[in-house]
Design a protein around this motif. Structure first.
Motif, mmCIF file in Angstrom:
data_model
loop_
_atom_site.group_PDB
_atom_site.id
_atom_site.type_symbol
_atom_site.label_atom_id
_atom_site.label_comp_id
_atom_site.label_asym_id
_atom_site.label_seq_id
_atom_site.Cartn_x
_atom_site.Cartn_y
_atom_site.Cartn_z
ATOM 1 N N MET A 150 1.423 -0.906 -0.187
ATOM 2 C CA MET A 150 -0.378 0.120 -0.145
ATOM 3 C C MET A 150 0.857 1.259 0.164
ATOM 4 S SD MET A 150 -2.527 -0.880 3.094
ATOM 5 C CE MET A 150 -3.436 -2.552 2.701
ATOM 6 N N THR A 151 1.445 1.564 -0.582
ATOM 7 C CA THR A 151 2.648 2.500 -0.882
ATOM 8 C C THR A 151 2.411 3.586 -2.748
ATOM 9 O OG1 THR A 151 3.531 1.241 -2.723
ATOM 10 C CG2 THR A 151 4.420 1.328 0.310
ATOM 11 N N ASN A 152 0.802 3.466 -2.225
ATOM 12 C CA ASN A 152 0.503 4.593 -2.866
ATOM 13 C C ASN A 152 0.737 5.748 -2.433
ATOM 14 O OD1 ASN A 152 0.037 2.948 -5.180
ATOM 15 N ND2 ASN A 152 -1.191 1.978 -4.538
ATOM 16 N N GLY A 153 0.699 6.548 -1.574
ATOM 17 C CA GLY A 153 0.241 7.659 -1.239
ATOM 18 C C GLY A 153 1.519 7.849 0.180
ATOM 19 N N THR A 154 2.003 9.367 -0.096
ATOM 20 C CA THR A 154 2.675 10.227 0.879
ATOM 21 C C THR A 154 2.754 9.536 2.163
ATOM 22 O OG1 THR A 154 3.057 11.894 -1.030
ATOM 23 C CG2 THR A 154 4.376 11.629 1.356
ATOM 24 N N THR A 155 1.609 10.042 2.466
ATOM 25 C CA THR A 155 0.883 9.369 3.995
ATOM 26 C C THR A 155 1.172 7.372 4.217
ATOM 27 O OG1 THR A 155 -0.925 10.713 3.744
ATOM 28 C CG2 THR A 155 -1.151 10.059 5.609
ATOM 29 N N ILE A 156 0.107 7.116 3.523
ATOM 30 C CA ILE A 156 0.070 5.952 3.977
ATOM 31 C C ILE A 156 2.364 5.530 3.925
ATOM 32 C CG2 ILE A 156 0.851 3.210 3.076
ATOM 33 C CD1 ILE A 156 -2.674 4.027 2.065
ATOM 34 N N TYR A 157 3.320 5.873 3.235
ATOM 35 C CA TYR A 157 4.530 5.387 3.004
ATOM 36 C C TYR A 157 5.093 5.655 4.459
ATOM 37 C CZ TYR A 157 9.140 4.793 0.708
ATOM 38 O OH TYR A 157 10.275 4.810 0.517
ATOM 39 N N ALA A 158 5.090 6.920 5.055
ATOM 40 C CA ALA A 158 4.831 7.969 6.184
ATOM 41 C C ALA A 158 4.883 7.108 6.925
ATOM 42 C CB ALA A 158 4.148 9.407 6.477
ATOM 43 N N LEU A 159 4.174 6.423 7.368
ATOM 44 C CA LEU A 159 3.063 5.758 8.340
ATOM 45 C C LEU A 159 3.796 4.654 8.591
ATOM 46 C CD1 LEU A 159 -0.582 6.050 8.475
ATOM 47 C CD2 LEU A 159 0.794 6.677 9.839
ATOM 48 N N GLU A 160 4.030 4.114 6.974
ATOM 49 C CA GLU A 160 4.732 2.513 6.982
ATOM 50 C C GLU A 160 6.259 2.918 7.792
ATOM 51 O OE1 GLU A 160 6.958 0.416 4.026
ATOM 52 O OE2 GLU A 160 4.019 0.484 3.164
ATOM 53 N N TRP A 161 6.994 3.947 7.762
ATOM 54 C CA TRP A 161 8.420 4.157 8.121
ATOM 55 C C TRP A 161 8.155 4.786 9.761
ATOM 56 C CZ3 TRP A 161 13.300 3.877 6.752
ATOM 57 C CH2 TRP A 161 13.721 4.069 5.306
ATOM 58 N N ALA A 162 7.216 5.151 9.904
ATOM 59 C CA ALA A 162 6.886 5.076 11.325
ATOM 60 C C ALA A 162 6.196 3.726 12.001
ATOM 61 C CB ALA A 162 5.486 6.017 11.303
ATOM 62 N N TYR A 163 5.196 3.126 11.532
ATOM 63 C CA TYR A 163 5.683 1.655 12.033
ATOM 64 C C TYR A 163 6.949 0.568 12.511
ATOM 65 C CZ TYR A 163 5.179 -3.649 11.833
ATOM 66 O OH TYR A 163 4.592 -5.109 12.916
ATOM 67 N N TYR A 164 7.819 1.290 11.149
ATOM 68 C CA TYR A 164 9.148 0.306 11.557
ATOM 69 C C TYR A 164 9.760 1.107 12.518
ATOM 70 C CZ TYR A 164 8.082 -2.890 7.280
ATOM 71 O OH TYR A 164 7.535 -3.780 6.756
ATOM 72 N N GLY A 165 9.541 2.539 12.613
ATOM 73 C CA GLY A 165 10.951 2.687 13.359
ATOM 74 C C GLY A 165 10.062 2.388 14.741
ATOM 75 N N LEU A 166 8.994 3.279 15.330
ATOM 76 C CA LEU A 166 7.872 2.605 16.496
ATOM 77 C C LEU A 166 8.569 0.960 17.523
ATOM 78 C CD1 LEU A 166 6.777 4.197 18.608
ATOM 79 C CD2 LEU A 166 4.824 3.197 17.586
ATOM 80 N N ASN A 167 8.086 0.145 16.084
ATOM 81 C CA ASN A 167 8.281 -1.472 16.326
ATOM 82 C C ASN A 167 9.480 -1.111 16.490
ATOM 83 O OD1 ASN A 167 7.489 -3.923 16.259
ATOM 84 N ND2 ASN A 167 7.898 -3.990 14.143
ATOM 85 N N ALA A 168 10.818 -0.630 16.459
ATOM 86 C CA ALA A 168 12.406 -0.969 16.565
ATOM 87 C C ALA A 168 12.539 -0.643 17.218
ATOM 88 C CB ALA A 168 13.725 -0.024 15.340
ATOM 89 N N ILE A 169 11.935 0.503 18.317
ATOM 90 C CA ILE A 169 12.282 1.130 19.719
ATOM 91 C C ILE A 169 11.223 -0.181 20.746
ATOM 92 C CG2 ILE A 169 11.249 3.146 20.489
ATOM 93 C CD1 ILE A 169 11.819 5.233 18.938
ATOM 94 N N ASP A 170 9.915 -0.218 20.234
ATOM 95 C CA ASP A 170 9.062 -0.553 21.118
ATOM 96 C C ASP A 170 10.043 -2.275 21.313
ATOM 97 O OD1 ASP A 170 7.200 -2.274 22.186
ATOM 98 O OD2 ASP A 170 7.200 -3.038 20.583
ATOM 99 N N VAL A 171 10.301 -3.248 20.489
ATOM 100 C CA VAL A 171 11.441 -4.152 20.544
ATOM 101 C C VAL A 171 13.192 -3.760 21.489
ATOM 102 C CG1 VAL A 171 12.839 -6.037 19.583
ATOM 103 C CG2 VAL A 171 10.999 -5.105 18.397
ATOM 104 N N ARG A 172 13.637 -2.538 20.877
ATOM 105 C CA ARG A 172 14.691 -2.679 21.825
ATOM 106 C C ARG A 172 14.646 -2.001 23.373
ATOM 107 N NH1 ARG A 172 18.658 -2.818 24.570
ATOM 108 N NH2 ARG A 172 20.609 -1.372 23.601
ATOM 109 N N SER A 173 13.446 -1.546 24.067
ATOM 110 C CA SER A 173 12.705 -1.315 24.930
ATOM 111 C C SER A 173 11.924 -2.842 25.859
ATOM 112 C CB SER A 173 11.269 -0.052 25.277
ATOM 113 O OG SER A 173 10.756 -0.657 24.689
ATOM 114 N N ARG A 174 11.961 -3.299 25.385
ATOM 115 C CA ARG A 174 11.826 -4.897 25.948
ATOM 116 C C ARG A 174 12.763 -5.055 26.409
ATOM 117 N NH1 ARG A 174 5.989 -5.786 25.636
ATOM 118 N NH2 ARG A 174 6.510 -7.869 25.623
ATOM 119 N N VAL A 175 14.361 -5.109 25.526
ATOM 120 C CA VAL A 175 15.009 -6.141 26.397
ATOM 121 C C VAL A 175 16.313 -4.837 26.618
ATOM 122 C CG1 VAL A 175 14.695 -7.710 24.414
ATOM 123 C CG2 VAL A 175 16.295 -5.577 24.012
#
Lengths: 200, 264
Positions: B186-211
């Motif tokens: 679903m990378t047709n719009g800039t917003t979705i693209y930005a959300l996707e990056w935000a998801y990966y960024g937040l995911n990395a922080i979440d995983v790191r904070s748990r360990v």
């Protein structure tokens, strides 16, 4: 000299004592609860970190097969070590295990746990617990209980599927591989790391 | 925007490039049988390269992800972080479902489907794990595990830039899971693209904070943190795969009326 009157009650007591021993042997969950309650009691209780470590060490020395785990962790290098090196290593290993187990349970107040399933695994029994620590996700910890010299002892902790003693063994093997298989270098490094850990 | 510019494609590309520039660990002499057995068991022929990337990642982590995770843990209370974690887990459920199906694990697939439906709606976009209390517990599934269940061996250990500990099987699985995650496409719009990056960024922080505490402990107490993490990674993966193998729960949910059993 004991009189008959005094001996009879003692004879009567013997089966009760034996029964208690058997009951203990057959109840790994009760054993883990006893150890767990003591550990959590110390962690959540009053006292400085140094005091608490001292108390935790007493509990670990009593309920954990520290020497057995220590020998396992050194693997094939146990045979290469001289008797004084073995002695030094085991003495340090007691402290390593205290740091390691305290690390898994957390050193801050507020730790609690719940008991889970008990399942047999080869010649050991695994008792499942879930550990809740403030600021950390809950962790599934299996306590591996073995019968050592007729009594129950903790032989390993499996934290989220990772065995404490296997991980420790890999750590030492990795170190020795890069230090010419020199057991003395390992002992010196253990001593340094423990000194740093107790300062930090 | 090209779909191949998915945020995870970047570390994947770097990792594949890194594999091209590798140095090998020296094999012990053949007459030292125990050392040879150790070498085989460790199964880390690219150790010098792996150690280099471990060091680089560690230095990078110390100034990026670790402080971010510490700040995240400092700012948000336990409950809020748990909700964010639930939301991230929920967004990953389509991938888990895909793998449950490919693994031919109907009960697990059913759990995941129900989790996604319940938590996306009643759980307010996944922030609350309602499904867990209704008898649909969370579980892990990714294509690396799926391959393992099909009998694919892990292969030698790899420590990759940004991605961290892995092996050829899990790296391949990682690539497949980018493709089987519906949001990747679903990378047709800039917003979705930005959300996707935000998801990966937040995911990395979440995983790191748990360990945070566990990794600190390893770095503080291990004599060879690289070897310790290698062992932890392998054991953890093996236990996750074992958990799928040992999941023999019946496919019929608990609330379904049990069929009458014949008694003799």
């Amino acid at each position: 000299m004991l009189k008959r009157r005094q001996v009879f009650p003692l004879i009567g007591l013997a089966p009760a004592l034996l029964w208690r021993r058997r009951a203990q042997a057959a109840d790994p969950a009760g054993f883990v609860r006893e150890v767990g309650d003591q550990l959590v009691g110390v962690i959540n209780g009053p006292g400085s970190t140094v005091d608490k470590r001292g108390q935790i060490r007493q509990i670990i020395d009593r309920f954990v097969d520290v020497d057995g785990i220590g020998r396992f962790c050194l693997g094939r290098f146990w045979r290469l070590a001289t008797p004084p090196q073995r002695q030094d290593y085991l003495a340090l290993f007691h402290q390593v295990l205290v740091t390691s187990i305290s690390g898994h349970l957390g050193e801050y107040k507020g730790v609690r746990y719940t008991l889970g399933r008990v399942s047999p695994h080869d010649d050991t029994v695994w008792v499942g617990t879930t550990i809740f620590r403030p600021n950390n996700p809950q962790a599934d910890v299996q306590w591996v209980i073995a019968t050592v010299d007729g009594g129950q002892k903790i032989e390993d902790l499996v934290v989220e599927g990772t065995s404490l003693r296997l991980t420790q063994r890999s750590d030492y093997a990795g170190f020795l591989q890069h230090n010419g298989d020199n057991v003395q270098a390992l002992i010196d490094a253990m001593r340094r790391t423990l000194a740093q850990a107790s300062q930090g | 925007m090209s779909r191949w510019l998915s945020p995870l494609a970047l570390p994947l590309a770097i990792s594949l490039l890194a594999l091209l520039v590798t140095a090998c660990a020296p094999r012990p002499p053949a007459d030292d049988k125990e050392a040879v057995a150790d070498y085989r068991e460790t199964n880390d022929p690219l150790e010098p390269t792996n150690r280099f990337f471990y060091k680089t990642n560690d230095q990078l982590d110390a100034v990026t992800l670790k402080p971010a995770a510490e700040a995240y843990r400092y700012v948000l209370p336990d409950g809020a972080r748990e909700s964010v974690h639930n939301m991230l887990v929920n967004l990953n459920d389509p991938t888990v479902f895909f793998n449950d199906v490919v693994e031919a694990e109907p009960r697990r697939a059913g759990d995941t489907l129900m989790r996604f439906l319940i938590n996306s709606t009643l759980g307010v976009g996944g922030f609350f794990d309602v499904a867990k209390h209704w008898g649909y517990p969370n579980h892990d599934a990714d294509f690396g595990m799926t391959l393992a269940l099909y009998g694919v061996p892990p292969g030698p250990y790899l420590f990759l830039p940004i991605i961290g500990p892995s092996n050829p099987r899990d790296l391949a699985g990682f690539g497949v899971d980018i493709a089987d995650w519906p949001f990747t496409w679903m990378t047709n719009g800039t917003t979705i693209y930005a959300l996707e990056w935000a998801y990966y960024g937040l995911n990395a922080i979440d995983v790191r904070s748990r360990v945070l505490d566990s990794l600190d402990q390893v770095q503080k107490t291990a004599l060879d943190p690289y070897a310790t993490i290698r062992s932890l990674y392998r054991q953890r993966r093996e236990s996750q795969i074992e958990a799928i193998r040992n999941d023999h729960r019946a496919t019929v949910p608990a609330w379904f009326p049990a069929p009458a059993t014949q008694t003799e």
